[in-house]
Enzyme design. Structure first.
Site, PDB file in Angstrom:
ATOM      1  N   GLY A 131       0.774  -1.245   0.000  1.00 21.72           N
ATOM      2  CA  GLY A 131       0.000   0.000   0.000  1.00 21.72           C
ATOM      3  C   GLY A 131       0.799   1.286   0.000  1.00 21.72           C
ATOM      4  O   GLY A 131       0.293   2.331   0.426  1.00 21.72           O
TER       5      GLY A 131
ATOM      6  N   HIS B 124       2.155   0.344 -13.029  1.00 20.28           N
ATOM      7  CA  HIS B 124       2.871  -0.921 -13.239  1.00 20.28           C
ATOM      8  C   HIS B 124       4.374  -0.656 -13.254  1.00 20.28           C
ATOM      9  O   HIS B 124       4.831   0.294 -13.887  1.00 20.28           O
ATOM     10  CB  HIS B 124       2.429  -1.560 -14.562  1.00 20.28           C
ATOM     11  CG  HIS B 124       3.101  -2.869 -14.788  1.00 20.28           C
ATOM     12  ND1 HIS B 124       2.712  -4.027 -14.119  1.00 20.28           N
ATOM     13  CD2 HIS B 124       4.153  -3.215 -15.563  1.00 20.28           C
ATOM     14  CE1 HIS B 124       3.503  -5.011 -14.498  1.00 20.28           C
ATOM     15  NE2 HIS B 124       4.389  -4.553 -15.369  1.00 20.28           N
TER      16      HIS B 124
ATOM     17  N   GLU C  59      -9.528  -4.834 -20.160  1.00 22.30           N
ATOM     18  CA  GLU C  59      -9.715  -6.185 -19.632  1.00 22.30           C
ATOM     19  C   GLU C  59      -8.448  -7.035 -19.715  1.00 22.30           C
ATOM     20  O   GLU C  59      -8.422  -8.156 -19.238  1.00 22.30           O
ATOM     21  CB  GLU C  59     -10.884  -6.881 -20.337  1.00 22.30           C
ATOM     22  CG  GLU C  59     -10.617  -7.260 -21.780  1.00 22.30           C
ATOM     23  CD  GLU C  59     -10.805  -6.108 -22.760  1.00 22.30           C
ATOM     24  OE1 GLU C  59     -10.927  -4.945 -22.314  1.00 22.30           O
ATOM     25  OE2 GLU C  59     -10.799  -6.367 -23.975  1.00 22.30           O
TER      26      GLU C  59
ATOM     27  N   ASP D  18      -2.356  -5.571 -17.825  1.00 25.98           N
ATOM     28  CA  ASP D  18      -1.503  -4.374 -17.942  1.00 25.98           C
ATOM     29  C   ASP D  18      -1.428  -3.864 -19.389  1.00 25.98           C
ATOM     30  O   ASP D  18      -0.373  -3.440 -19.857  1.00 25.98           O
ATOM     31  CB  ASP D  18      -0.083  -4.683 -17.412  1.00 25.98           C
ATOM     32  CG  ASP D  18      -0.103  -5.112 -15.957  1.00 25.98           C
ATOM     33  OD1 ASP D  18      -0.864  -4.527 -15.172  1.00 25.98           O
ATOM     34  OD2 ASP D  18       0.638  -6.043 -15.600  1.00 25.98           O
TER      35      ASP D  18
HETATM   36  C1  GRF Z   1       3.941  -1.463  -7.205  1.00 29.05           C
HETATM   37  O1  GRF Z   1       5.225  -1.742  -7.670  1.00 29.05           O
HETATM   38  C2  GRF Z   1       2.967  -1.341  -8.338  1.00 29.05           C
HETATM   39  O2  GRF Z   1       3.518  -0.800  -9.486  1.00 29.05           O
HETATM   40  C3  GRF Z   1       2.601  -2.775  -8.590  1.00 29.05           C
HETATM   41  O3  GRF Z   1       2.531  -3.366  -7.326  1.00 29.05           O
HETATM   42  C4  GRF Z   1       3.356  -2.633  -6.423  1.00 29.05           C
HETATM   43  C5  GRF Z   1       2.480  -2.185  -5.309  1.00 29.05           C
HETATM   44  O4  GRF Z   1       3.206  -1.562  -4.290  1.00 29.05           O
HETATM   45  N1  GRF Z   1       1.380  -2.872  -9.357  1.00 29.05           N
HETATM   46  P1  GRF Z   1       2.430  -0.848  -3.113  1.00 29.05           P
HETATM   47  O5  GRF Z   1       1.432  -1.877  -2.565  1.00 29.05           O
HETATM   48  O6  GRF Z   1       1.723   0.347  -3.684  1.00 29.05           O
HETATM   49  O7  GRF Z   1       3.454  -0.486  -2.107  1.00 29.05           O
END
Ligand code: GRF
Length: 199
Positions: free
Chosen positions: A11, A108, A141, A144
């Protein structure tokens, strides 16, 4: 803008939005945080910020469709206008995305379309790329695969481990995701098919 965030883990991206909201530096109201993981650390962050949270663990539903229907019903009842995926480790179905009717964004940790999925940093290192980075995109859908809003490069160092690369990318993620949401709120994103232009 009434905003919900979906999370599965740590998070840290959620925290950036919680901070911006509570400090009044971003014109969103974080109304709710949802998760497919009941024990996600991200849910604790949301609770501490006084945001209502709800878990939708897949195991509690007969199938993925039923889980999504309940999740979408919850978001609709809350009058959500913007949905941010922040480390939400599930692909939303086309049905969910179409029926949502509000924009859905995701961050991502690679320069898409390279290395979609959950092992982006490891795959970048194993492939031997010299530049990786992160991407903010609208969600469709696919995995990524939605229209790209912003990307920023991060150089890969020869001594990088998965952790060190992920940490450097994460710093950029926090800034880039906020910037993308700012542009969206300001009406500065023009979308034509898969092409997103900042106007
Ligand atoms: C991040 O690297 C995001 O890009 C990917 O998952 C990770 C989540 O990290 N989709 P966090 O939970 O926001 O710390």
């Amino acid at each position: 803008m009434r905003t919900a965030v979906l999370v599965s883990g740590r998070g840290s991206n959620l925290q950036v939005f919680l901070d911006a909201w509570t400090q009044g530096t971003l014109a969103i109201e974080i109304v709710a945080v949802g998760s497919d993981q009941e024990n996600a650390q991200a849910l604790e962050r949301a609770r501490q910020a006084g945001v209502s949270v709800r878990a939708f663990p897949l195991g509690a539903y007969p199938n993925r469709r039923a889980q999504e229907r309940e999740l979408l019903g919850w978001l609709k009842d809350l009058g959500i206008e913007l949905l941010l995926l922040a480390g939400y480790m599930r692909v939303l179905s086309g049905e969910f995305v179409r029926e949502a009717g509000f924009p859905i964004l995701n961050i991502h940790p690679s320069l898409l379309p390279a290395f979609p999925g959950t092992q982006a940093q490891r795959q970048a290192l194993e492939y031997g790329v010299k530049v990786s980075g992160c991407t903010v995109h609208f969600v469709d859908e696919g995995l990524d695969s939605g229209p790209i809003i912003l990307q920023e490069a991060v150089l890969v160092r020869s001594e990088d481990t998965e952790e060190s690369l992920a940490a450097r990318i994460l710093e950029v993620e926090h800034r880039l995701y906020l910037e993308a949401v700012r542009l969206l709120l300001a009406g500065k994103l023009k979308r034509s098919g898969r092409i997103v232009t900042v106007i």
